[in-house]
Design a protein around this motif. Sequence first.
Motif, short mmCIF file in Angstrom:
data_model
loop_
_atom_site.label_atom_id
_atom_site.label_comp_id
_atom_site.label_asym_id
_atom_site.label_seq_id
_atom_site.Cartn_x
_atom_site.Cartn_y
_atom_site.Cartn_z
N ASN A 1 0.82 -1.21 0.00
CA ASN A 1 0.00 0.00 0.00
C ASN A 1 0.86 1.26 0.00
O ASN A 1 0.40 2.32 -0.44
CB ASN A 1 -0.94 0.01 1.20
CG ASN A 1 -2.06 -1.00 1.05
OD1 ASN A 1 -2.44 -1.38 -0.05
ND2 ASN A 1 -2.57 -1.47 2.17
N LEU A 2 2.08 1.16 0.50
CA LEU A 2 2.98 2.31 0.52
C LEU A 2 3.89 2.33 -0.70
O LEU A 2 4.70 3.24 -0.85
CB LEU A 2 3.84 2.27 1.80
CG LEU A 2 3.07 2.46 3.10
CD1 LEU A 2 3.96 2.12 4.30
CD2 LEU A 2 2.55 3.89 3.20
N GLY A 3 3.77 1.32 -1.56
CA GLY A 3 4.60 1.26 -2.77
C GLY A 3 6.03 0.83 -2.48
O GLY A 3 6.95 1.16 -3.25
N LEU A 4 6.23 0.08 -1.40
CA LEU A 4 7.56 -0.37 -1.02
C LEU A 4 7.74 -1.84 -1.36
O LEU A 4 6.78 -2.58 -1.54
CB LEU A 4 7.78 -0.15 0.48
CG LEU A 4 7.66 1.31 0.95
CD1 LEU A 4 7.70 1.37 2.48
CD2 LEU A 4 8.76 2.17 0.36
N ARG A 5 9.02 -2.26 -1.42
CA ARG A 5 9.32 -3.67 -1.70
C ARG A 5 8.75 -4.58 -0.61
O ARG A 5 8.73 -4.20 0.55
CB ARG A 5 10.83 -3.90 -1.77
CG ARG A 5 11.49 -3.29 -2.96
CD ARG A 5 12.98 -3.60 -3.02
NE ARG A 5 13.59 -3.54 -1.70
CZ ARG A 5 14.39 -4.47 -1.20
NH1 ARG A 5 14.73 -5.52 -1.90
NH2 ARG A 5 14.89 -4.37 0.00
N VAL A 6 8.32 -5.77 -1.01
CA VAL A 6 7.72 -6.70 -0.05
C VAL A 6 8.56 -7.96 0.16
O VAL A 6 8.13 -8.86 0.88
CB VAL A 6 6.28 -7.11 -0.49
CG1 VAL A 6 5.37 -5.91 -0.50
CG2 VAL A 6 6.30 -7.81 -1.83
N SER A 7 9.75 -8.01 -0.41
CA SER A 7 10.58 -9.20 -0.24
C SER A 7 11.41 -9.10 1.04
O SER A 7 11.67 -8.01 1.55
CB SER A 7 11.52 -9.35 -1.44
OG SER A 7 12.40 -8.24 -1.50
N GLY A 8 11.76 -10.25 1.58
CA GLY A 8 12.61 -10.30 2.75
C GLY A 8 11.95 -11.00 3.92
O GLY A 8 10.80 -11.40 3.87
N ARG A 9 12.75 -11.14 4.96
CA ARG A 9 12.27 -11.77 6.19
C ARG A 9 11.50 -10.76 7.02
O ARG A 9 11.56 -9.56 6.77
CB ARG A 9 13.45 -12.31 7.00
CG ARG A 9 14.19 -13.42 6.27
CD ARG A 9 15.34 -13.92 7.13
NE ARG A 9 16.05 -14.99 6.46
CZ ARG A 9 15.81 -16.27 6.68
NH1 ARG A 9 14.90 -16.64 7.54
NH2 ARG A 9 16.49 -17.19 6.03
N LYS A 10 10.80 -11.27 8.03
CA LYS A 10 9.92 -10.41 8.84
C LYS A 10 10.67 -9.21 9.42
O LYS A 10 10.19 -8.09 9.34
CB LYS A 10 9.28 -11.23 9.96
CG LYS A 10 8.28 -10.42 10.78
CD LYS A 10 7.52 -11.28 11.76
CE LYS A 10 6.50 -10.44 12.52
NZ LYS A 10 5.64 -11.27 13.35
N HIS A 11 11.86 -9.43 9.96
CA HIS A 11 12.59 -8.31 10.56
C HIS A 11 12.99 -7.27 9.51
O HIS A 11 13.08 -6.08 9.80
CB HIS A 11 13.81 -8.80 11.37
CG HIS A 11 14.93 -9.32 10.53
ND1 HIS A 11 14.98 -10.61 10.09
CD2 HIS A 11 16.04 -8.71 10.05
CE1 HIS A 11 16.08 -10.79 9.39
NE2 HIS A 11 16.74 -9.65 9.34
N GLU A 12 13.21 -7.71 8.27
CA GLU A 12 13.54 -6.78 7.18
C GLU A 12 12.31 -5.95 6.79
O GLU A 12 12.42 -4.76 6.50
CB GLU A 12 14.07 -7.54 5.97
CG GLU A 12 15.40 -8.21 6.23
CD GLU A 12 15.79 -9.18 5.12
OE1 GLU A 12 16.99 -9.21 4.78
OE2 GLU A 12 14.92 -9.91 4.62
N LEU A 13 11.14 -6.59 6.78
CA LEU A 13 9.91 -5.89 6.46
C LEU A 13 9.62 -4.82 7.52
O LEU A 13 9.25 -3.68 7.20
CB LEU A 13 8.73 -6.87 6.38
CG LEU A 13 8.87 -8.04 5.41
CD1 LEU A 13 7.65 -8.94 5.48
CD2 LEU A 13 9.12 -7.56 4.00
#
Length: 71
Positions: free
Chosen positions: A44-56
């Motif tokens: 929704n913010l137009g940001l990347r969605v890849s990675g682990r939970k702590h990276e998100l």
Amino acid sequence: MVAVVDDDNDADKEVETEDEDNASSFPEDLSLLTVVQLKDRLRNLGLRVSGRKHELISRLNDHFTVQGGDK
């Protein structure tokens, strides 16, 4: 948001409901959200969605830190 609910006693009650379309809200503890919820907020913010939970979580924190500094 507050909604009025009519219960069995015909008395009106105010019930707080979460505003679902407010994806840019910043909860106090993002670690309580699931990965799916975090990815939805990132999308929704137009940001990347890849990675682990702590990276998100870090990506969301960075976004809101930058947004808060621009105001």
